[in-house]
Design an enzyme around this catalytic site. Structure first.
Site, PDB file in Angstrom:
ATOM      1  CB  SER A 135       5.773  19.999 -24.194  1.00 23.71           C
ATOM      2  OG  SER A 135       5.912  20.306 -25.547  1.00 23.71           O
ATOM      3  CE  LYS A 161       6.724  23.833 -25.230  1.00 21.61           C
ATOM      4  NZ  LYS A 161       8.084  24.211 -24.789  1.00 21.61           N
ATOM      5  CG  LEU A 162      -1.900  23.488 -27.188  1.00 21.80           C
ATOM      6  CD1 LEU A 162      -3.130  23.995 -27.951  1.00 21.80           C
ATOM      7  CD2 LEU A 162      -2.063  22.019 -26.830  1.00 21.80           C
ATOM      8  CE  LYS A 163       7.271  21.530 -28.635  1.00 17.59           C
ATOM      9  NZ  LYS A 163       8.406  22.468 -28.616  1.00 17.59           N
ATOM     10  CG  ASP A 189       7.662  25.867 -28.278  1.00 19.61           C
ATOM     11  OD1 ASP A 189       8.158  26.758 -29.003  1.00 19.61           O
ATOM     12  OD2 ASP A 189       8.339  24.965 -27.747  1.00 19.61           O
ATOM     13  CG  ASN A 191      10.021  24.359 -31.261  1.00 18.85           C
ATOM     14  OD1 ASN A 191       9.054  23.669 -30.951  1.00 18.85           O
ATOM     15  ND2 ASN A 191      11.048  24.523 -30.455  1.00 18.85           N
ATOM     16  CD  GLU A 214       8.927  27.731 -25.555  1.00 21.16           C
ATOM     17  OE1 GLU A 214       7.877  27.148 -25.218  1.00 21.16           O
ATOM     18  OE2 GLU A 214      10.047  27.257 -25.376  1.00 21.16           O
ATOM     19  CG  ASP A 239      13.538  27.425 -26.100  1.00 22.11           C
ATOM     20  OD1 ASP A 239      14.613  27.365 -25.458  1.00 22.11           O
ATOM     21  OD2 ASP A 239      13.030  26.413 -26.628  1.00 22.11           O
ATOM     22  CE  LYS A 263      13.766  23.845 -24.220  1.00 17.34           C
ATOM     23  NZ  LYS A 263      13.625  23.917 -25.680  1.00 17.34           N
ATOM     24  N   GLY A 291      12.328  21.912 -21.174  1.00 15.49           N
ATOM     25  CA  GLY A 291      12.763  20.522 -21.139  1.00 15.49           C
ATOM     26  C   GLY A 291      13.150  20.076 -22.527  1.00 15.49           C
TER      27      GLY A 291
HETATM   28  O1  NPG Z   1       8.998  18.118 -21.664  1.00 15.42           O
HETATM   29  O2  NPG Z   1      11.096  17.675 -21.919  1.00 15.42           O
HETATM   30  C1  NPG Z   1      10.014  18.120 -22.342  1.00 15.42           C
HETATM   31  C2  NPG Z   1       9.972  18.651 -23.749  1.00 15.42           C
HETATM   32  C3  NPG Z   1       9.350  19.989 -23.861  1.00 15.42           C
HETATM   33  O3  NPG Z   1       8.488  20.713 -25.923  1.00 15.42           O
HETATM   34  C4  NPG Z   1       9.463  20.507 -25.256  1.00 15.42           C
HETATM   35  N1  NPG Z   1      10.703  20.679 -25.707  1.00 15.42           N
HETATM   36  O4  NPG Z   1      11.149  23.149 -28.147  1.00 15.42           O
HETATM   37  O5  NPG Z   1      10.988  23.225 -26.027  1.00 15.42           O
HETATM   38  C5  NPG Z   1      11.059  22.588 -27.078  1.00 15.42           C
HETATM   39  C6  NPG Z   1      10.981  21.084 -27.040  1.00 15.42           C
HETATM   40  C7  NPG Z   1      12.205  20.368 -27.480  1.00 15.42           C
HETATM   41  C8  NPG Z   1      12.331  19.047 -27.232  1.00 15.42           C
HETATM   42  C9  NPG Z   1      13.239  20.985 -28.105  1.00 15.42           C
HETATM   43  C10 NPG Z   1      13.443  18.326 -27.605  1.00 15.42           C
HETATM   44  C11 NPG Z   1      14.354  20.275 -28.479  1.00 15.42           C
HETATM   45  C12 NPG Z   1      14.460  18.959 -28.221  1.00 15.42           C
END
Ligand code: NPG
Length: 368
Positions: A135, A161-163, A189, A191, A214, A239, A263, A291
């Site tokens: 990510s 995966k690009l935020k 992603d 969020n 996502e 998610d 998750k 993750g």
């Molecule tokens: O590789 O553990 C990892 C993180 C992957 O981007 C990632 N997680 O929105 O999925 C998500 C994000 C996240 C991380 C969300 C931390 C919440 C807490």
């Protein structure tokens, strides 16, 4: 098994680089670890709650509070300790899935250690190693993003995966496609950073052959995702909206998701995560393991889960070094784009004592 006591341990893990998402930027990961001690064995669980309630309503201190005041006392009062019974025993206490997941994982770890079985075997894993994605956070510039993505591809990550967020979406995706080509497995992603009014804007992503987008919309807006899925060609993945097997079944029936990110730490535990997997497999919906910047404790369980047959897309199961210079367990190291599924009893890993001491910021023993 009989419960002797529970340790709540706060640790602070510095990140190798700041991680920015549409809900905030982090430089350190505060983690709540749960150690369950029984008459037969002990077990570890990692709570995925963040310091602040920005990704979900849960947060570290809140999780510690509900564990201390309600969850551990309820479990202690329930008689013989069994992982399968943790969720039903805790069911009257509403919500707090991240706190519940950590406690259940620790009980499951203890139970499996006591009987010499691994998480992978218990959950129904069918692979010895899992393909890994990474990510990539929001960056200050496109060149910085391209450098980061190039570095991860060189390390062997099999999916990027690009935020994204409004103002950082189409152009970064275009730049990554132009630089690294159409063969790279690429997904985004959001969020929850968009609304259905952004549908036409998000449809511009259709041109880039993404695996999925996502959680573009609010976690409660499942119907909105169903509407969006009709307006864009990129597969929609949920998610934040998926909190249980029941919510997954409902989202699938509404046509709100083509793919699901599971998750375990967010849905109440590995046993509920497996049920979500089963529901998705029954409906032909591919899943992948998300993750939350887990240390080796949470990562071990996630890698075991990701080895179940329905996990047909690479997960956010990166190597330890993606986030931490030194993990609290033996590090998970990428080999040929994959992580090996632990085979030892329970999680198959334990914290390294000296390392754990170094990062510990607080500790509390709940005697039973
Ligand atoms: O590789 O553990 C990892 C993180 C992957 O981007 C990632 N997680 O929105 O999925 C998500 C994000 C996240 C991380 C969300 C931390 C919440 C807490």
């Amino acid at each position: 098994m009989k419960l002797t006591g529970v340790e709540l341990r706060h640790i602070a893990m510095p990140l190798v680089a700041p991680f920015r998402t549409s809900f905030g930027s982090q430089t350190t990961r505060d983690v709540l670890l749960v150690r369950v001690v029984t008459d037969e064995a002990e077990g570890w669980g990692e709570c995925v709650a963040m310091t602040e309630p920005l990704y979900s309503s849960e947060y570290v201190e809140g999780a510690a509070d509900v564990l201390r005041r309600f969850l551990v006392p309820a479990l202690a009062a329930a008689g013989p300790l069994e992982a399968q019974l943790v969720a039903p025993v805790l069911e009257p206490i509403r919500g707090h899935r991240m706190a519940k997941a950590a406690l259940e994982a620790a009980v499951l770890d203890a139970e499996l250690r006591a009987t010499g079985r691994s998480f992978a075997r218990e959950l129904g894993a069918v692979h010895e190693r899992v393909p890994c994605g990474v990510s990539v956070g929001i960056m200050d510039s496109i060149p910085a993003l391209l450098d980061a993505v190039g570095g991860y591809l060189d390390e062997g990550y099999l999916r990027i995966k690009l935020k994204i967020e409004p103002g950082w979406d189409i152009e970064p995706v275009r730049a990554v496609r132009e630089r690294f080509g159409d063969d790279v497995l690429l997904q985004v992603d959001a969020n929850t950073a968009y609304t259905i009014a952004d549908a036409r804007h998000l449809a511009q992503l259709d041109a880039f052959g993404l695996l999925l987008i996502e959680q573009p919309l609010d976690e409660e807006d499942v119907l909105g995702h169903a509407d969006l899925a009709k307006l864009i060609n990129t597969p929609v993945c949920l998610d934040e909206s998926i909190t249980s097997a029941r919510s997954a079944a409902a989202a699938i029936r509404m046509g709100a998701c083509d793919v699901v990110n599971i998750k375990p730490g967010r849905v109440g535990g590995y046993l509920e995560a497996r049920r979500i997997h089963d529901v998705c497999v029954a409906h032909g919906i591919p899943v992948w393991c998300g993750g939350m910047l887990e240390t080796g404790i949470g990562r071990a369980g996630n890698v075991a889960l990701a080895a179940l047959p329905g996990f047909t897309l690479p997960g956010d199961t990166s190597g330890s070094s993606r986030y931490y210079r030194t993990d609290i367990t033996e590090p998970f190291v990428l080999e040929d784009g994959h992580l090996a599924v632990p085979t030892g009893a329970g999680l198959g890993v334990v914290p390294v004592a000296e390392r754990l001491e170094e990062v510990t910021t607080g500790m509390e023993w709940l005697a039973v």
